[in-house]
Design a protein around this motif. Structure first.
Motif, PDB file in Angstrom:
ATOM      1  N   GLY A  27      46.975  59.151  49.483  1.00 22.47           N
ATOM      2  CA  GLY A  27      46.851  57.770  49.046  1.00 22.47           C
ATOM      3  C   GLY A  27      46.188  56.898  50.095  1.00 22.47           C
ATOM      4  O   GLY A  27      46.022  57.295  51.254  1.00 22.47           O
ATOM      5  N   ILE A  28      45.785  55.717  49.673  1.00 21.39           N
ATOM      6  CA  ILE A  28      45.193  54.704  50.546  1.00 21.39           C
ATOM      7  C   ILE A  28      46.152  53.529  50.585  1.00 21.39           C
ATOM      8  O   ILE A  28      46.533  52.994  49.543  1.00 21.39           O
ATOM      9  CB  ILE A  28      43.814  54.263  50.028  1.00 21.39           C
ATOM     10  CG1 ILE A  28      42.872  55.470  49.913  1.00 21.39           C
ATOM     11  CG2 ILE A  28      43.205  53.204  50.945  1.00 21.39           C
ATOM     12  CD1 ILE A  28      41.550  55.150  49.234  1.00 21.39           C
ATOM     13  N   VAL A  49      50.439  66.468  57.669  1.00 19.94           N
ATOM     14  CA  VAL A  49      50.218  65.044  57.393  1.00 19.94           C
ATOM     15  C   VAL A  49      49.246  64.486  58.423  1.00 19.94           C
ATOM     16  O   VAL A  49      49.485  64.586  59.628  1.00 19.94           O
ATOM     17  CB  VAL A  49      51.534  64.247  57.449  1.00 19.94           C
ATOM     18  CG1 VAL A  49      51.275  62.765  57.210  1.00 19.94           C
ATOM     19  CG2 VAL A  49      52.533  64.778  56.424  1.00 19.94           C
ATOM     20  N   LEU A  50      48.141  63.899  57.954  1.00 18.46           N
ATOM     21  CA  LEU A  50      47.136  63.320  58.838  1.00 18.46           C
ATOM     22  C   LEU A  50      46.797  61.906  58.376  1.00 18.46           C
ATOM     23  O   LEU A  50      46.265  61.723  57.285  1.00 18.46           O
ATOM     24  CB  LEU A  50      45.853  64.163  58.850  1.00 18.46           C
ATOM     25  CG  LEU A  50      45.900  65.519  59.542  1.00 18.46           C
ATOM     26  CD1 LEU A  50      44.550  66.226  59.372  1.00 18.46           C
ATOM     27  CD2 LEU A  50      46.214  65.358  61.021  1.00 18.46           C
ATOM     28  N   PRO A  51      47.072  60.877  59.196  1.00 18.47           N
ATOM     29  CA  PRO A  51      46.652  59.524  58.848  1.00 18.47           C
ATOM     30  C   PRO A  51      45.328  59.173  59.536  1.00 18.47           C
ATOM     31  O   PRO A  51      45.155  59.414  60.735  1.00 18.47           O
ATOM     32  CB  PRO A  51      47.791  58.671  59.403  1.00 18.47           C
ATOM     33  CG  PRO A  51      48.286  59.428  60.593  1.00 18.47           C
ATOM     34  CD  PRO A  51      48.017  60.885  60.324  1.00 18.47           C
ATOM     35  N   PHE A  52      44.401  58.624  58.781  1.00 10.88           N
ATOM     36  CA  PHE A  52      43.161  58.075  59.335  1.00 10.88           C
ATOM     37  C   PHE A  52      43.220  56.560  59.151  1.00 10.88           C
ATOM     38  O   PHE A  52      43.542  56.080  58.057  1.00 10.88           O
ATOM     39  CB  PHE A  52      41.936  58.645  58.626  1.00 10.88           C
ATOM     40  CG  PHE A  52      41.621  60.071  58.993  1.00 10.88           C
ATOM     41  CD1 PHE A  52      40.624  60.361  59.918  1.00 10.88           C
ATOM     42  CD2 PHE A  52      42.306  61.126  58.407  1.00 10.88           C
ATOM     43  CE1 PHE A  52      40.313  61.675  60.250  1.00 10.88           C
ATOM     44  CE2 PHE A  52      42.013  62.443  58.730  1.00 10.88           C
ATOM     45  CZ  PHE A  52      41.003  62.719  59.660  1.00 10.88           C
ATOM     46  N   CYS A  53      42.901  55.796  60.196  1.00 13.61           N
ATOM     47  CA  CYS A  53      43.149  54.358  60.193  1.00 13.61           C
ATOM     48  C   CYS A  53      41.891  53.555  60.508  1.00 13.61           C
ATOM     49  O   CYS A  53      41.027  54.004  61.272  1.00 13.61           O
ATOM     50  CB  CYS A  53      44.215  54.014  61.231  1.00 13.61           C
ATOM     51  SG  CYS A  53      45.757  54.918  61.038  1.00 13.61           S
ATOM     52  N   LYS A 146      31.765  52.598  56.827  1.00 11.11           N
ATOM     53  CA  LYS A 146      33.209  52.392  56.968  1.00 11.11           C
ATOM     54  C   LYS A 146      33.857  53.694  57.416  1.00 11.11           C
ATOM     55  O   LYS A 146      33.906  54.672  56.666  1.00 11.11           O
ATOM     56  CB  LYS A 146      33.770  51.933  55.618  1.00 11.11           C
ATOM     57  CG  LYS A 146      35.182  51.389  55.639  1.00 11.11           C
ATOM     58  CD  LYS A 146      35.521  50.857  54.246  1.00 11.11           C
ATOM     59  CE  LYS A 146      36.884  50.204  54.193  1.00 11.11           C
ATOM     60  NZ  LYS A 146      37.199  49.709  52.831  1.00 11.11           N
ATOM     61  N   TRP A 147      34.359  53.715  58.656  1.00 12.48           N
ATOM     62  CA  TRP A 147      34.929  54.920  59.249  1.00 12.48           C
ATOM     63  C   TRP A 147      36.374  54.661  59.672  1.00 12.48           C
ATOM     64  O   TRP A 147      36.721  53.560  60.094  1.00 12.48           O
ATOM     65  CB  TRP A 147      34.111  55.348  60.462  1.00 12.48           C
ATOM     66  CG  TRP A 147      32.744  55.852  60.101  1.00 12.48           C
ATOM     67  CD1 TRP A 147      31.669  55.101  59.717  1.00 12.48           C
ATOM     68  CD2 TRP A 147      32.332  57.206  60.048  1.00 12.48           C
ATOM     69  NE1 TRP A 147      30.601  55.920  59.434  1.00 12.48           N
ATOM     70  CE2 TRP A 147      30.973  57.210  59.632  1.00 12.48           C
ATOM     71  CE3 TRP A 147      32.946  58.423  60.314  1.00 12.48           C
ATOM     72  CZ2 TRP A 147      30.245  58.387  59.478  1.00 12.48           C
ATOM     73  CZ3 TRP A 147      32.224  59.598  60.170  1.00 12.48           C
ATOM     74  CH2 TRP A 147      30.892  59.569  59.754  1.00 12.48           C
ATOM     75  N   ALA A 148      37.195  55.699  59.553  1.00  8.87           N
ATOM     76  CA  ALA A 148      38.589  55.629  59.987  1.00  8.87           C
ATOM     77  C   ALA A 148      38.859  56.764  60.959  1.00  8.87           C
ATOM     78  O   ALA A 148      38.196  57.813  60.916  1.00  8.87           O
ATOM     79  CB  ALA A 148      39.536  55.713  58.789  1.00  8.87           C
ATOM     80  N   ASP A 211      34.100  59.308  57.271  1.00 10.66           N
ATOM     81  CA  ASP A 211      33.475  58.250  56.486  1.00 10.66           C
ATOM     82  C   ASP A 211      34.337  58.072  55.239  1.00 10.66           C
ATOM     83  O   ASP A 211      34.319  58.899  54.328  1.00 10.66           O
ATOM     84  CB  ASP A 211      32.049  58.667  56.126  1.00 10.66           C
ATOM     85  CG  ASP A 211      31.335  57.663  55.243  1.00 10.66           C
ATOM     86  OD1 ASP A 211      31.959  56.652  54.850  1.00 10.66           O
ATOM     87  OD2 ASP A 211      30.155  57.890  54.935  1.00 10.66           O
ATOM     88  N   VAL A 212      35.093  56.968  55.182  1.00  7.00           N
ATOM     89  CA  VAL A 212      36.072  56.817  54.114  1.00  7.00           C
ATOM     90  C   VAL A 212      35.460  56.403  52.779  1.00  7.00           C
ATOM     91  O   VAL A 212      36.165  56.405  51.754  1.00  7.00           O
ATOM     92  CB  VAL A 212      37.188  55.817  54.510  1.00  7.00           C
ATOM     93  CG1 VAL A 212      37.979  56.355  55.676  1.00  7.00           C
ATOM     94  CG2 VAL A 212      36.604  54.453  54.825  1.00  7.00           C
ATOM     95  N   SER A 213      34.184  56.071  52.775  1.00  3.24           N
ATOM     96  CA  SER A 213      33.541  55.755  51.490  1.00  3.24           C
ATOM     97  C   SER A 213      33.550  56.962  50.562  1.00  3.24           C
ATOM     98  O   SER A 213      33.444  56.810  49.353  1.00  3.24           O
ATOM     99  CB  SER A 213      32.107  55.279  51.719  1.00  3.24           C
ATOM    100  OG  SER A 213      31.303  56.317  52.257  1.00  3.24           O
ATOM    101  N   ARG A 214      33.746  58.149  51.136  1.00  3.31           N
ATOM    102  CA  ARG A 214      33.811  59.370  50.318  1.00  3.31           C
ATOM    103  C   ARG A 214      35.110  59.466  49.521  1.00  3.31           C
ATOM    104  O   ARG A 214      35.217  60.266  48.587  1.00  3.31           O
ATOM    105  CB  ARG A 214      33.680  60.593  51.212  1.00  3.31           C
ATOM    106  CG  ARG A 214      32.384  60.684  51.993  1.00  3.31           C
ATOM    107  CD  ARG A 214      32.451  61.794  53.026  1.00  3.31           C
ATOM    108  NE  ARG A 214      32.687  63.073  52.393  1.00  3.31           N
ATOM    109  CZ  ARG A 214      31.726  63.932  52.038  1.00  3.31           C
ATOM    110  NH1 ARG A 214      30.459  63.599  52.224  1.00  3.31           N
ATOM    111  NH2 ARG A 214      32.024  65.088  51.496  1.00  3.31           N
TER     112      ARG A 214
END
Length: 216
Positions: A27-28, A49-53, A146-148, A211-214
């Protein structure tokens, strides 16, 4: 592979076998505030579990798991009270929810690991070179779009104030301004009045980013 489905990414990397589970988007999650913003996200601790921020301000990220709750925090330097938005993209190896229609794949243990709606984590890049001169506290990168990042420690400053030691942590931020993302280290707090900094303890770490646009 004795049986099952073999699926590859665009670069030919296999991410489905009879014995593996892809890491995919759970989820986002977005929250806003100032100074310190924490998001508490339910997860299955049996899963990876991996969070990208990322944030819209100069905030560094930390995370930890307490029971079945993933706590992810974005925190600005204590001299910065400007409001910001903080978004966390959580990827896990959880069983996939079944779509209303489409394709679904189970592993040999009966766990649904992929559907036609699954957003699999791919194309993770390293920003900086671990141990290199442009890593850790010297890492600065501006990337279009947009990168996290996965929260990471850049290093520490150790200093003295009135003959007493103090320490200031340095974390990484991914600051998105609407068109570009700046990935760099920021201090967790300001130097106390009268304090003197000594030699920094640079962890010389690299940062993993997507690249979170994906995934939106």
């Amino acid at each position: 592979m004795n049986w099952g489905a073999l699926i590859t990414a665009d670069d030919g990397t296999a991410f489905i076998t009879d014995e593996s589970t892809p890491i995919s988007l759970q989820g986002i999650y977005t929250a806003s505030g100032s100074r310190t913003v924490t998001q508490s996200i339910p997860v299955n601790t049996d899963d990876v579990v991996l969070p990208f921020c990322l944030a819209t301000g100069d905030a560094y990220f930390t995370y930890g798991i307490n029971g079945s709750i993933l706590n992810v925090t974005a925190q600005t330097n204590d001299s910065n009270s400007s409001p910001f938005s903080f978004t966390c993209y959580v990827f896990t190896t959880r069983a996939q929810p079944l779509p209303a229609w489409g394709v679904a794949i189970w592993n040999k243990n009966g766990k649904c690991i992929l559907t036609s709606e699954t957003k699999v984590l791919t194309d993770v890049v390293n920003i900086g070179t671990k141990g290199g001169s442009s890593s850790g506290m010297n890492l600065t990168s501006t990337r279009a779009g947009k990168w996290a990042i996965i929260p990471e420690v850049a290093g520490f400053y150790v200093g003295v104030i009135q003959q007493r030691p103090f320490q200031i942590g340095v974390g990484f931020t991914a600051r998105y301004n609407g068109s570009n993302t700046v990935i760099t280290g920021i201090m967790g707090s300001t130097v106390p009045a009268g304090g003197q900094l000594g030699t920094p303890l640079d962890m010389k770490t690299a940062v993993r980013a997507i690249d979170v646009s994906r995934y939106e």
